[in-house]
Enzyme design. Sequence first.
Site, short mmCIF file in Angstrom:
data_model
loop_
_atom_site.label_atom_id
_atom_site.label_comp_id
_atom_site.label_asym_id
_atom_site.label_seq_id
_atom_site.Cartn_x
_atom_site.Cartn_y
_atom_site.Cartn_z
N ARG A 37 38.20 5.68 50.60
CA ARG A 37 39.61 5.81 50.99
C ARG A 37 39.97 4.87 52.14
O ARG A 37 41.13 4.46 52.26
CB ARG A 37 39.92 7.26 51.36
CG ARG A 37 39.93 8.16 50.13
CD ARG A 37 40.23 9.61 50.45
NE ARG A 37 40.40 10.37 49.22
CZ ARG A 37 40.60 11.68 49.18
NH1 ARG A 37 40.67 12.38 50.31
NH2 ARG A 37 40.75 12.30 48.03
N LYS A 198 39.95 24.88 31.00
CA LYS A 198 40.99 25.87 30.70
C LYS A 198 42.31 25.25 30.28
O LYS A 198 42.79 24.31 30.91
CB LYS A 198 41.21 26.76 31.93
CG LYS A 198 40.01 27.61 32.31
CD LYS A 198 40.33 28.50 33.50
CE LYS A 198 39.16 29.40 33.86
NZ LYS A 198 39.48 30.29 35.00
N GLY A 356 39.36 14.48 39.18
CA GLY A 356 38.02 14.51 39.75
C GLY A 356 36.90 14.46 38.72
O GLY A 356 35.99 13.63 38.81
N GLY A 379 45.51 15.83 42.52
CA GLY A 379 46.71 16.60 42.24
C GLY A 379 47.93 15.76 41.96
O GLY A 379 48.74 16.08 41.09
#
Length: 398
Positions: A37, A198, A356, A379
């Site tokens: 980063r 999921k 991820g 996200g």
Amino acid sequence: MTFRTLDDAGSLVGKTALVRVDFNVPMEDGKVTEDTRLRVALPTINKLRDAGAKVALLAHFDRPKGKVVPSMSLQPVVDDLEHLLGAPVRFAGDCVGDEARAAIADIDAGGVILLENVRFHAGEEANDPAFSAQLAELADLYVNDAFSAAHRAHASTEGVAHLLPAYAGESMRRELDALDAALGNPRKPVIGIVGGAKVSTKLDLLKNLVGKLDRLAIGGGMANTFLFAQGIDIGGSLAERDMAETALEIIAEAKARGCELLLPVDFVVATEVKPGVACRAVPAGDTLSADDKILDAGPATVARLVEAITASKTLIWNGPLGVFEVPPFDAATVSVAHHVAARTRGGHLVAVGGGGDTVAALHHAGVADDMTFVSTAGGAFLEWMEGKPLPGVEALNR
């Protein structure tokens, strides 16, 4: 969408740029353990320095919840950033107020200063207008180079962008260009791969993608839910059986929107998840025992997916096809990843991946560098794929 970049900023000589970066890096015993980063921010920092601007870096670290937590200070980042930049980096013990203003005033044009953790102030996550104004007082322009935080409407990602001339940094520009190429204005046909455990965690994603893609392949544990919904025996496999009706609705929606849904036609089963365990490929529809667990896509499914990718011009990938962390259940993910890499290297495919597990899977397959773009934004990447507006990006719109 179109957004302002530093190329639109005009002369920056003698100006101060407040640059939102993502320095929420892995740390251990006060030392940075992984500096990706920091590296990602270098092109923007150097572009501003070369243009004669002062560079004031604004970032968060961890979750101090609006209070000063010494162990969450950004100061340990300074040494690593200096090493990567090859230039001095000053540190300010606050990100607003007299201390920050004085520290910025004390550096020369082309100098770099890292401001203390913006989340030490409660006004950051509250997107408090007064705190945004304090940030804006520090600079002549604002640059957002932290796409990974762009889905948060915080003072440092959204509030301050309305108070100063606001631009996308080089990393932000690259991310937005890649995502536009994948979903905004892609070369068609477009195929998506969505995996993971999921359906419930990717419901918005699936509903958005069936309206945008020509084909959508579903893998991982969520594919089991779709198979179960269609009455296919999945044995003792992981599945959200209570989501069966939702799965059928997505199948119907895909058909109505002209999106071909690619579900497994065979799968690899075993009785336990262990490296090197005995396993077998089973056609979808065969009877399984209660101990059988579906842990990877089978060879026929892989062959069909490879064929579909070959017929496509653009691929967007989020989630592995099986339990790739435990060989031999990485076979489908690795095989498909190698094909994607070959098509991309050959100039036949624009391939964008993110999330991820996806990033880890592509590195596991050794093809991360062969993709057109791999997003580490987590996200924010997922919300973009879901079709949701990102406050930090919307604020940069022309």
